[in-house]
Design an enzyme around this catalytic site. Structure first.
Site, PDB file in Angstrom:
ATOM      1  N   SER A 228      -3.842   6.397 -20.738  1.00 45.19           N
ATOM      2  CA  SER A 228      -3.780   7.808 -21.121  1.00 45.19           C
ATOM      3  C   SER A 228      -2.482   8.085 -21.871  1.00 45.19           C
ATOM      4  CB  SER A 228      -3.840   8.700 -19.878  1.00 45.19           C
ATOM      5  OG  SER A 228      -5.045   8.519 -19.181  1.00 45.19           O
TER       6      SER A 228
ATOM      7  N   ARG B 290     -14.232   6.560 -11.102  1.00 44.02           N
ATOM      8  CA  ARG B 290     -13.032   7.284 -10.685  1.00 44.02           C
ATOM      9  C   ARG B 290     -13.283   7.939  -9.334  1.00 44.02           C
ATOM     10  NH1 ARG B 290     -11.324  12.910 -12.262  1.00 44.02           N
ATOM     11  NH2 ARG B 290      -9.104  13.093 -11.844  1.00 44.02           N
TER      12      ARG B 290
ATOM     13  N   LYS C 163      -8.993  17.951 -13.700  1.00 45.70           N
ATOM     14  CA  LYS C 163      -7.723  17.359 -13.304  1.00 45.70           C
ATOM     15  C   LYS C 163      -6.697  18.478 -13.224  1.00 45.70           C
ATOM     16  CE  LYS C 163      -4.980  13.202 -14.059  1.00 45.70           C
ATOM     17  NZ  LYS C 163      -4.744  12.026 -14.916  1.00 45.70           N
TER      18      LYS C 163
END
Length: 215
Positions: A114, A42, A143
């Site tokens: 997700s 990521r 996040k």
């Protein structure tokens, strides 16, 4: 690359914010040594690599994972996942629609999606998701826009779908066992591994604690 629910037990998500003096490859190798069972590459928007550098990084980390027979997926970037021949891709609700991703990657690549509600989970399953990442199950700083998912909702999602579910968001070695009984098959973490001084030891310890939560 073999993919099953056991491979989702300890799912590590990279974050170069925590590198310090190490390279990402060194930290990934340490995490693999510690026993992670799945890896997602990521790159945050504010630290985005150029295409060529990202591809080079992905190829290097793919090679590390394949030597250990650990599934390797790319976060969000479907084109890059195909270009580097990753094992799959993971997408969020605000990214490309799961059915479109499945069409692009074909039937043999891993597709993670997700979800935060039963409705989102059922839709992702219907559109070809192989597993779901549900969270944030605890408060998280990884996040900024993450919304919390209570454990009752997590249990409801696990009951509603036939595909494996992993929990993500704010999970540490100290709170992971509180997820026992929810129906998850594993956890996804970033800082619980990569922000630790000894990445290998952190992964090994978290693997032990996670087995208590899903056993």
């Amino acid at each position: 690359m073999k993919f099953d629910k056991e491979s989702l037990l300890l799912y590590a998500v990279t974050d170069r914010h925590w590198l310090g003096g190490h390279t990402l490859q060194e930290d990934v190798e340490s995490a693999l040594d510690g026993g992670i069972t799945f890896l997602q590459l990521r790159e945050k928007d504010d630290m985005q690599l150029g295409h060529d550098d990202f591809l080079k990084e992905a190829l290097q980390i793919r090679a590390l994972c394949r030597r250990r027979q650990v599934p390797f997926v790319i976060d969000d970037d479907v084109a890059l996942a195909l270009e580097c021949d990753a094992d799959g891709v993971h997408v969020g609700q605000s990214d490309m629609e799961a059915g479109s991703v499945r069409d692009k990657i074909g039937p043999d690549k891993i597709l993670g999606v997700s979800a935060q509600t039963v409705e989102e989970a059922l839709r992702a399953q219907a559109q070809g998701a192989d597993y779901l990442g549900v969270g944030a199950v605890f408060p998280t700083g990884s996040k900024a826009d993450a919304q919390e998912v209570d454990h009752a909702t997590l249990r409801a999602i696990c009951r509603a779908v036939d595909i494996p579910v992993i929990a993500i968001g704010g999970i540490t070695r100290d709170n992971v066992t509180s997820l026992a009984g929810t129906g998850i098959v594993g956890i996804a973490v970033i800082s619980a591994i990569f922000a630790q001084e000894d990445v290998r030891a952190a992964a090994a310890d978290l693997l032990v604690q996670t087995k208590k939560a899903v056993g």
